[in-house]
Every structure is written in structure tokens, then in C-alpha cells.
Motif scaffolding. Structure first.
Motif, PDB file in Angstrom:
ATOM      1  N   VAL A   1      -9.681  -5.165  -6.029  1.00 15.49           N
ATOM      2  CA  VAL A   1      -9.763  -5.298  -4.572  1.00 15.49           C
ATOM      3  C   VAL A   1     -10.220  -3.964  -3.999  1.00 15.49           C
ATOM      4  O   VAL A   1     -10.114  -2.928  -4.643  1.00 15.49           O
ATOM      5  CB  VAL A   1      -8.398  -5.678  -3.943  1.00 15.49           C
TER       6      VAL A   1
ATOM      7  N   LEU B   1      -9.682  -1.277  -0.788  1.00 15.45           N
ATOM      8  CA  LEU B   1      -8.718  -0.889   0.241  1.00 15.45           C
ATOM      9  C   LEU B   1      -9.383   0.088   1.189  1.00 15.45           C
ATOM     10  O   LEU B   1     -10.192   0.924   0.760  1.00 15.45           O
ATOM     11  CB  LEU B   1      -7.490  -0.230  -0.375  1.00 15.45           C
TER      12      LEU B   1
ATOM     13  N   VAL C   1      -6.308  -4.617   2.512  1.00 10.81           N
ATOM     14  CA  VAL C   1      -6.801  -5.057   1.213  1.00 10.81           C
ATOM     15  C   VAL C   1      -7.875  -6.111   1.441  1.00 10.81           C
ATOM     16  O   VAL C   1      -7.655  -7.074   2.170  1.00 10.81           O
ATOM     17  CB  VAL C   1      -5.653  -5.656   0.364  1.00 10.81           C
TER      18      VAL C   1
ATOM     19  N   ILE D   1      -1.439  -3.736   2.180  1.00  8.80           N
ATOM     20  CA  ILE D   1      -0.548  -3.311   1.094  1.00  8.80           C
ATOM     21  C   ILE D   1       0.910  -3.375   1.512  1.00  8.80           C
ATOM     22  O   ILE D   1       1.793  -3.348   0.674  1.00  8.80           O
ATOM     23  CB  ILE D   1      -0.865  -1.887   0.588  1.00  8.80           C
TER      24      ILE D   1
ATOM     25  N   TYR E   1       2.947  -7.548  -2.108  1.00  6.86           N
ATOM     26  CA  TYR E   1       2.589  -6.332  -2.830  1.00  6.86           C
ATOM     27  C   TYR E   1       3.762  -5.376  -3.010  1.00  6.86           C
ATOM     28  O   TYR E   1       3.623  -4.333  -3.642  1.00  6.86           O
ATOM     29  CB  TYR E   1       1.455  -5.596  -2.109  1.00  6.86           C
TER      30      TYR E   1
ATOM     31  N   LEU F   1       1.047  -1.348  -6.194  1.00  6.96           N
ATOM     32  CA  LEU F   1      -0.134  -1.122  -5.358  1.00  6.96           C
ATOM     33  C   LEU F   1       0.138  -0.150  -4.205  1.00  6.96           C
ATOM     34  O   LEU F   1      -0.666   0.762  -3.982  1.00  6.96           O
ATOM     35  CB  LEU F   1      -0.680  -2.452  -4.839  1.00  6.96           C
TER      36      LEU F   1
END
Length: 190
Positions: free
Chosen positions: A51, A53, A59, A88, A93, A98
Motif C-alpha cells: 500500500v 501511505l 493508506v 493507519i 491496523y 503498520l
């Protein structure tokens, strides 16, 4: 007649959009505003999925057509990869590693020296963070995710002092995890 609500719903469905809007002006012109995400890192989970960020911790799914040059993060991370945008800070998550990886990577990006010299952040099985450098072929260990700013300042100082030194080639690992010391491990002699 343009179905403005349909346009707005379509814009909201774009996972790379941070904000969007649509409307019709008085002269009957469709006006569309779309702000795309500005990724600063790409993080891979332990299954090889990734992914993007942004600096706010949003995300985004990885796009097929465009691959920005960003800092890479990977290692022992187990987080779900969604097709929609999220944060996040979302519950899904919370215990995935993460958020901590994001924090370490933002510290790396926030340091002028490491922003230029670090190409990858790796989370090892033991929970320690390691860095891959652009300018040195050795293992750089940050250790745990505490005092990352101080560790990065020590890293900068170390590499500035060692710049151009042939002694740097003798090391295979440099560890910044300990207080008030840098531990260097030499290459094995042939």
C-alpha cells in the motif's frame, strides 16, 4: 443535464482521492475538483502485497499505472491490503505493526540526511528496524522503535565522520540500538 450526484459518487469511489467535489456553475459548466494523494512511502506486508501511505497516515491502494519513487518499507508486517482508502489509525491496523513502521519511516523522511540516504526500512523478525542505505553496502540496525530521532542523528554523525574512510568497507553491520554507543561488526577475514 449532467447527473451531478452520480459524478460526486464516482469521485468519492476513487481510492487515491484525498478530497473531491463536483458542481455546476451558473453558466452550466461542470466543475470538478479532485485532490490526489501524495504518497511518501510504500509498505509491503509479509505476503508481498503493498500500500501507499501519505504523510498524514492515509493508506491508499497501489496503482497499476503509476509507481512513484518513495521510501520502501517491508519485513515482518501482517496488515490487510484494502482496495479503498483508509488510515493507519483505523482499528484494523491497530496490532499489525503498520502504525509503528509508519512512525519510524516518517522519522527517516523527516531527517534531512536519512531522507536522501535511506532507500528501505525493514522490520526484522526480532522486532528491530534495519535500514538499507543508498551509499553503503552494509547492514544498518536501528533496533527498536524508541528514540528513532536520536538514533538517526547518531547515524548521520557516524557516516559524516566515516565519509571517505577505507575503514567503512571493513564493516558488515553497524548497530545504533544502544545508548551512547555505536557497535560495528567487522567482515569476517578470508
Amino acid at each position: 443535464m449532467i447527473p451531478v450526484d452520480s459524478v460526486r459518487n464516482y469521485l468519492k469511489s476513487i481510492p487515491w482521492a484525498v478530497s473531491s467535489g463536483a458542481g455546476i456553475s451558473l453558466d452550466e459548466t461542470l466543475i470538478v475538483e479532485l485532490v490526489e494523494c501524495q504518497p511518501v512511502m510504500r509498505i509491503y506486508n509479509s505476503h508481498g502485497n503493498s500500500v501507499y501511505l501519505d504523510a498524514e497516515g492515509r493508506v491508499f491502494p497501489v496503482g497499476e499505472r503509476y509507481v512513484p519513487h518513495v521510501l520502501i518499507g517491508n519485513g515482518y508486517l501482517d496488515f490487510p491490503v484494502m482496495r479503498t482508502a483508509s488510515s493507519i489509525y483505523d482499528e484494523k491496523y491497530k496490532d499489525t505493526g503498520l502504525p509503528k513502521m509508519f512512525g519510524v519511516m516518517m522519522e527517516v523522511l523527516g531527517n534531512a540526511y536519512t531522507n536522501c540516504c535511506v532507500k528501505q526500512v525493514y522490520l526484522a523478525k526480532n522486532g528491530w528496524y534495519e535500514l538499507s542505505m543508498n551509499n553503503a553496502d552494509l547492514e544498518v540496525v536501528l533496533g527498536e522503535d524508541d528514540n528513532v530521532g536520536e538514533k538517526l542523528a547518531n547515524l548521520e554523525c557516524f557516516f559524516e565522520q566515516m565519509q571517505g574512510s577505507p575503514d567503512l568497507k571493513e564493516y558488515r553491520k553497524i548497530n545504533f540500538n544502544f545508548d551512547n554507543q555505536v557497535v560495528c561488526t567487522k567482515n569476517k577475514k578470508k
